[in-house]
Design a protein around this motif. Structure first.
Motif, PDB file in Angstrom:
ATOM      1  N   ASP A   1       0.811  -1.223   0.000  1.00  0.00           N
ATOM      2  CA  ASP A   1       0.000   0.000   0.000  1.00  0.00           C
ATOM      3  C   ASP A   1       0.847   1.277   0.000  1.00  0.00           C
ATOM      4  O   ASP A   1       0.325   2.365  -0.122  1.00  0.00           O
ATOM      5  CB  ASP A   1      -1.013   0.004   1.168  1.00  0.00           C
ATOM      6  CG  ASP A   1      -0.330  -0.104   2.514  1.00  0.00           C
ATOM      7  OD1 ASP A   1       0.918  -0.147   2.554  1.00  0.00           O
ATOM      8  OD2 ASP A   1      -1.043  -0.146   3.536  1.00  0.00           O
ATOM      9  N   ARG A   2       2.148   1.125   0.136  1.00  0.00           N
ATOM     10  CA  ARG A   2       3.006   2.319   0.039  1.00  0.00           C
ATOM     11  C   ARG A   2       3.451   2.568  -1.406  1.00  0.00           C
ATOM     12  O   ARG A   2       4.086   3.576  -1.697  1.00  0.00           O
ATOM     13  CB  ARG A   2       4.245   2.149   0.930  1.00  0.00           C
ATOM     14  CG  ARG A   2       3.937   2.182   2.422  1.00  0.00           C
ATOM     15  CD  ARG A   2       5.157   1.792   3.254  1.00  0.00           C
ATOM     16  NE  ARG A   2       6.300   2.674   3.014  1.00  0.00           N
ATOM     17  CZ  ARG A   2       7.547   2.365   3.360  1.00  0.00           C
ATOM     18  NH1 ARG A   2       7.824   1.195   3.945  1.00  0.00           N
ATOM     19  NH2 ARG A   2       8.531   3.209   3.114  1.00  0.00           N
ATOM     20  N   LEU A   3       3.167   1.627  -2.291  1.00  0.00           N
ATOM     21  CA  LEU A   3       3.625   1.750  -3.679  1.00  0.00           C
ATOM     22  C   LEU A   3       2.551   2.390  -4.543  1.00  0.00           C
ATOM     23  O   LEU A   3       1.363   2.122  -4.364  1.00  0.00           O
ATOM     24  CB  LEU A   3       3.963   0.368  -4.258  1.00  0.00           C
ATOM     25  CG  LEU A   3       4.917  -0.491  -3.444  1.00  0.00           C
ATOM     26  CD1 LEU A   3       5.134  -1.830  -4.142  1.00  0.00           C
ATOM     27  CD2 LEU A   3       6.238   0.233  -3.246  1.00  0.00           C
ATOM     28  N   GLN A   4       2.977   3.202  -5.472  1.00  0.00           N
ATOM     29  CA  GLN A   4       2.024   3.864  -6.360  1.00  0.00           C
ATOM     30  C   GLN A   4       2.554   3.764  -7.795  1.00  0.00           C
ATOM     31  O   GLN A   4       3.712   4.098  -8.052  1.00  0.00           O
ATOM     32  CB  GLN A   4       1.970   5.325  -5.935  1.00  0.00           C
ATOM     33  CG  GLN A   4       0.704   6.047  -6.282  1.00  0.00           C
ATOM     34  CD  GLN A   4       0.795   7.476  -5.752  1.00  0.00           C
ATOM     35  OE1 GLN A   4       1.561   8.283  -6.286  1.00  0.00           O
ATOM     36  NE2 GLN A   4       0.058   7.765  -4.700  1.00  0.00           N
ATOM     37  N   LEU A   5       1.708   3.291  -8.708  1.00  0.00           N
ATOM     38  CA  LEU A   5       2.105   3.170 -10.115  1.00  0.00           C
ATOM     39  C   LEU A   5       1.681   4.445 -10.844  1.00  0.00           C
ATOM     40  O   LEU A   5       0.539   4.891 -10.693  1.00  0.00           O
ATOM     41  CB  LEU A   5       1.412   1.944 -10.726  1.00  0.00           C
ATOM     42  CG  LEU A   5       1.854   1.506 -12.118  1.00  0.00           C
ATOM     43  CD1 LEU A   5       3.325   1.121 -12.144  1.00  0.00           C
ATOM     44  CD2 LEU A   5       1.002   0.336 -12.597  1.00  0.00           C
TER      45      LEU A   5
ATOM     46  N   ILE B   1       7.227   3.363 -10.652  1.00  0.00           N
ATOM     47  CA  ILE B   1       6.671   3.051  -9.339  1.00  0.00           C
ATOM     48  C   ILE B   1       7.215   4.084  -8.365  1.00  0.00           C
ATOM     49  O   ILE B   1       8.431   4.319  -8.311  1.00  0.00           O
ATOM     50  CB  ILE B   1       7.038   1.620  -8.895  1.00  0.00           C
ATOM     51  CG1 ILE B   1       6.254   0.621  -9.756  1.00  0.00           C
ATOM     52  CG2 ILE B   1       6.725   1.418  -7.417  1.00  0.00           C
ATOM     53  CD1 ILE B   1       6.575  -0.830  -9.462  1.00  0.00           C
ATOM     54  N   HIS B   2       6.328   4.739  -7.642  1.00  0.00           N
ATOM     55  CA  HIS B   2       6.718   5.742  -6.652  1.00  0.00           C
ATOM     56  C   HIS B   2       6.610   5.127  -5.269  1.00  0.00           C
ATOM     57  O   HIS B   2       5.663   4.399  -4.985  1.00  0.00           O
ATOM     58  CB  HIS B   2       5.774   6.952  -6.691  1.00  0.00           C
ATOM     59  CG  HIS B   2       5.801   7.706  -7.977  1.00  0.00           C
ATOM     60  ND1 HIS B   2       6.211   9.009  -8.070  1.00  0.00           N
ATOM     61  CD2 HIS B   2       5.461   7.335  -9.238  1.00  0.00           C
ATOM     62  CE1 HIS B   2       6.131   9.411  -9.327  1.00  0.00           C
ATOM     63  NE2 HIS B   2       5.671   8.421 -10.055  1.00  0.00           N
ATOM     64  N   VAL B   3       7.565   5.473  -4.404  1.00  0.00           N
ATOM     65  CA  VAL B   3       7.446   5.081  -3.002  1.00  0.00           C
ATOM     66  C   VAL B   3       8.243   6.070  -2.157  1.00  0.00           C
ATOM     67  O   VAL B   3       9.334   6.489  -2.543  1.00  0.00           O
ATOM     68  CB  VAL B   3       7.943   3.626  -2.768  1.00  0.00           C
ATOM     69  CG1 VAL B   3       9.383   3.457  -3.219  1.00  0.00           C
ATOM     70  CG2 VAL B   3       7.785   3.226  -1.314  1.00  0.00           C
ATOM     71  N   ASN B   4       7.671   6.493  -1.034  1.00  0.00           N
ATOM     72  CA  ASN B   4       8.424   7.319  -0.099  1.00  0.00           C
ATOM     73  C   ASN B   4       9.163   6.366   0.823  1.00  0.00           C
ATOM     74  O   ASN B   4       8.549   5.608   1.562  1.00  0.00           O
ATOM     75  CB  ASN B   4       7.477   8.214   0.716  1.00  0.00           C
ATOM     76  CG  ASN B   4       6.875   9.317  -0.155  1.00  0.00           C
ATOM     77  OD1 ASN B   4       7.521   9.809  -1.082  1.00  0.00           O
ATOM     78  ND2 ASN B   4       5.650   9.705   0.161  1.00  0.00           N
ATOM     79  N   ALA B   5      10.490   6.403   0.770  1.00  0.00           N
ATOM     80  CA  ALA B   5      11.277   5.467   1.562  1.00  0.00           C
ATOM     81  C   ALA B   5      12.240   6.240   2.453  1.00  0.00           C
ATOM     82  O   ALA B   5      12.711   7.325   2.080  1.00  0.00           O
ATOM     83  CB  ALA B   5      12.070   4.540   0.636  1.00  0.00           C
TER      84      ALA B   5
HETATM   85  C1  LIG Z   1       5.119  10.851  -0.730  1.00  0.00           C
HETATM   86  O1  LIG Z   1       4.983  11.930   0.167  1.00  0.00           O
HETATM   87  C2  LIG Z   1       4.477  13.123  -0.445  1.00  0.00           C
HETATM   88  C3  LIG Z   1       4.543  14.240   0.595  1.00  0.00           C
HETATM   89  O2  LIG Z   1       3.978  13.808   1.809  1.00  0.00           O
HETATM   90  C4  LIG Z   1       3.072  12.858  -0.956  1.00  0.00           C
HETATM   91  O3  LIG Z   1       2.567  14.014  -1.594  1.00  0.00           O
HETATM   92  C5  LIG Z   1       3.120  11.726  -1.949  1.00  0.00           C
HETATM   93  O4  LIG Z   1       1.821  11.397  -2.400  1.00  0.00           O
HETATM   94  C6  LIG Z   1       3.765  10.493  -1.323  1.00  0.00           C
HETATM   95  N1  LIG Z   1       3.941   9.486  -2.374  1.00  0.00           N
HETATM   96  C7  LIG Z   1       3.637   8.199  -2.184  1.00  0.00           C
HETATM   97  C8  LIG Z   1       3.875   7.307  -3.355  1.00  0.00           C
HETATM   98  O5  LIG Z   1       3.207   7.763  -1.160  1.00  0.00           O
END
Ligand SMILES: *[C@@H]1O[C@H](CO)[C@@H](O)[C@H](O)[C@H]1NC(C)=O
Ligand SMILES: *[C@@H]1O[C@H](CO)[C@@H](O)[C@H](O)[C@H]1NC(C)=O
Ligand SMILES: *[C@@H]1O[C@H](CO)[C@@H](O)[C@H](O)[C@H]1NC(C)=O
Ligand SMILES: *[C@@H]1O[C@H](CO)[C@@H](O)[C@H](O)[C@H]1NC(C)=O
Ligand SMILES: *[C@@H]1O[C@H](CO)[C@@H](O)[C@H](O)[C@H]1NC(C)=O
Length: 634
Positions: free
Chosen positions: A115-119, A126-130
């Motif tokens: 659920d932390r991954l975004q396509l 693939i985006h992820v805040n790590a």
């Molecule tokens: C990562 O964090 C930013 C800032 O909080 C947010 O806008 C973004 O949607 C997050 N991205 C993902 C893939 O969670």
């Protein structure tokens, strides 16, 4: 809610991962060749800093590019002219489901919950805040903070690795080794080193009074002054567009290059009175400005030339001015490509710091992604030495020209003005790593050397000749860029013509082995048009200019008129024209150029000869014949 710190999460993952441990299977994926100049590594990045990671996924079907393009652009193909939709293109090349799964599984197995991954929407990323700790473990690397003397900071790592079984699915990962050099002085130097100068060369200034060059058209002086009337006579252009509300013609200018309204009117007053007060329709890409604070030939010459002749030859067709880049980052080829194809903004890793303008930038100019549908014809009179482009940069961009062709756009580039040499007449020394730019190896131009666009060389009305005599290759002030790519293989559409030339004139080679690439590479230019003695209005006076910079908008104008006529009979724009240019059926539609050459690197270069040659391509257009043949295609 139970919170697991990033550290624990990673530790947990490594306990439970399958055998063999992912740690042992990592392979180096990317590394920086050298540390960025002037940026000092000041500290490790804190383990709990959050990194907005973007994992670029490998595209699929890239091997189909040439085949798909040929299917809609070869005159004998049953699908000629049936261009693809933008959605079809995105769909064909987007990463495969297998790729998305492989990368997702890698991340999830490493402890990053699904659920932390975004396509991304185009499925390319693939985006992820790590956290830094997570990223360092995933990529087996160390992140550092770098500081510039100006105070600017950025983060990066020197190299990174990915699991062996994931490698073929990953293009690149950001932020990692890709360094945006922008900051203060360092940035200014980057601009000087890599900014593509226009190919235009200033000639002698014509007497301020233009009466000797103005209407009524004087065709006696075309060997000394080229005007619209001379071009119409040379190429038998006699056609007034009728589909101007549907047809589109774009001209690219890279900021700070810009036109001044008064210069257009000066030219129009003398040569096309009906256009006085008419302006191109600007599309401002990446916060572009049509600047007028810096006025000089270097700031205004290219734009004046392109717009005055593009507008003059196709009037009343409205011209779209693709003004690219703001005054901080400027603009490059990838920047206008982003604007006409939103999927290119992220394709194969997106724009490259040090090569492209990087947006958004320090003054907040946005990145313009897909803000305009690609015009039917796009003319660009800027170029760089192919040797200054990285392989990945050149291939990514060249693939995009192919996609524009698949969509039905004709992409036209000037072939360069230094014959077989590069910018500033630099030639290459492939054996000298210290100074690879002081040799005798020919130095081809890019993007002209990309096989999926149309490269235009320059001709001249020979001194003492008239518009009724055959032209020669341009040998005044400039020499037509041409030769053989060191990056791109020969496309099938030109194999016959180029091999004929090589067999007849380069076998045995008149030059030592290694002077030019003989391993079956893309040869250019494809076509030519006059490039000598153009009368233009610039900075308040009429001046004479030379260059393939002039030839490109002339060929682009010819194709625009042909599109107009095809649209008028219910057909579509012609798109990628090279398979047609080289087709034997079309040979009578060109004036073969058989005299002159493109000297450079201390050699005579290549010669213009009967048939295709690497100086003037297939020759200059015979408009009525070209029009009839193109109208006869489906
Ligand atoms: C990562 O964090 C930013 C800032 O909080 C947010 O806008 C973004 O949607 C997050 N991205 C993902 C893939 O969670
Ligand atoms: C990768 O970077 C590390 C420093 O982070 C360095 O010690 C190592 O030698 C580099 N490896 C390669 C192959 O460049
Ligand atoms: C320069 O451009 C600005 C903005 O379009 C305009 O207001 C100004 O009058 C122009 N100045 C000159 C000298 O052309
Ligand atoms: C280039 O090479 C020539 C001889 O090959 C040499 O005389 C000249 O000094 C060199 N120029 C530079 C700028 O290194
Ligand atoms: C010649 O061009 C081909 C691409 O057609 C390339 O693979 C090869 O490396 C080039 N050779 C040299 C010596 O640059």
């Amino acid at each position: 809610m139970h919170r697991i710190t990033p550290f624990l999460l990673v530790a947990f993952a490594s306990f439970t991962s399958a055998v063999p441990s992912p740690r042992s299977t990592h392979v180096l994926h990317e590394r920086r060749a050298m540390e960025p100049v002037e940026w000092a590594k000041i500290s490790r990045l804190e383990a709990d800093s959050i990194l907005p990671m973007r994992i670029g996924l490998a595209q699929q079907n890239l091997h189909l590019v040439e085949e798909m393009l040929t299917a809609v652009s070869h005159p004998e193909s049953p699908k000629y002219g049936q261009h693809y939709s933008a959605a079809e293109i995105v769909d064909t090349f987007k990463p495969s489901e297998e790729t998305v799964q492989a990368v997702t599984n890698w991340l999830v197995n490493a402890g990053i919950s699904r659920d932390r991954l975004q396509l991304s929407l185009n499925k390319g990323w693939i985006h992820v805040n790590a956290s830094t700790a997570e990223a360092e473990d995933l990529l087996k690397t160390e992140y550092h903070v770098y500081m510039h003397p100006s105070g600017a900071k950025q983060i990066g790592c020197h190299n990174y690795s990915v699991p062996a079984h994931v490698q073929r699915h990953v293009d690149l990962i950001k932020p990692t080794v890709h360094f945006n050099h922008q900051a203060g002085d360092d940035f200014a130097r980057r601009k000087l080193d890599t900014e593509p100068l226009t190919d235009i060369v200033s000639g002698p200034i014509v007497a301020g009074d233009a009466s000797d060059a103005s209407i009524p058209a004087n065709l006696v002086n075309c060997d000394k002054q080229i005007t619209l009337a001379c071009l119409r006579a040379l190429y038998k252009i006699d056609y007034t567009p009728v589909s101007t509300h549907v047809n589109t013609f774009g001209i690219v200018e890279l900021t700070p290059q810009a036109f001044l309204p008064g210069d257009l009117d000066l030219f129009f007053k003398n040569f096309v009175p009906s256009l006085i007060g008419v302006r191109p329709t600007p599309v401002l890409i990446d916060g572009a400005v049509v600047q007028n604070t810096s006025q000089s030939f270097n700031s205004n010459g290219e734009s004046s030339l392109d717009l005055e002749y593009g507008m003059g030859l196709t009037a009343p067709q409205p011209i779209i001015l693709l003004q690219t880049g703001d005054l901080v980052e400027g603009g490059r080829f990838d920047n206008w490509l982003d604007a006409v194809d939103g999927s290119f903004c992220t394709f194969e890793g997106g724009d490259v710091p040090g090569e492209d303008g990087i947006y958004p930038d320090s003054i907040g100019s946005p990145q313009s992604c897909g803000i305009i549908k690609p015009p039917n014809v796009i003319s660009t009179s800027y170029s760089q030495d192919e040797a200054t482009a990285t392989l990945a940069y050149a291939v990514r961009q060249c693939t995009e020209y192919a996609k524009l062709g698949m969509l039905g756009t004709t992409v036209i580039y000037s072939s360069g003005d230094n014959g077989v040499g590069g910018r500033n007449n630099v030639c290459l020394d492939v054996h000298d790593n210290e100074d690879p730019t002081n040799g005798t190896t020919f130095n081809p131009r890019f993007p002209a050397a990309c096989p999926f666009l149309t490269a235009v060389g320059a001709t001249q009305v020979n001194p003492g000749s008239t518009v009724d005599d055959p032209e020669g290759a341009c040998e005044q002030v400039i020499f037509s860029g041409g030769g053989f790519s060191n990056i791109f293989a020969m496309p099938s559409y030109q194999a016959l013509a180029v091999n004929d030339y090589v067999n007849a004139h380069l076998t045995p080679s008149p030059y030592p082995v290694g002077t030019y690439n003989t391993s079956g590479s893309r040869a250019f230019p494809d076509i030519a048009a006059n490039g000598a003695n153009y009368v233009i209005g610039v900075d308040g006076t009429l001046s004479l200019v030379f260059g393939t910079s002039a030839s490109a908008p002339v060929v682009a104008s010819v194709i625009t008129l042909i599109n107009d006529a095809r649209i008028a009979i219910g057909k579509g724009p012609v798109g990628f024209i090279n398979p047609v240019l080289y087709s034997p059926i079309f040979a009578p539609a060109f004036n073969d150029i058989v005299t002159g050459g493109n000297q450079g690197c201390g050699t005579p270069g290549f010669n213009a000869t009967p048939g295709w040659d690497p100086v003037t391509g297939v020759g200059t257009p015979n408009f009525p014949r070209l029009l009839d043949l193109f109208k006869s295609l489906p």
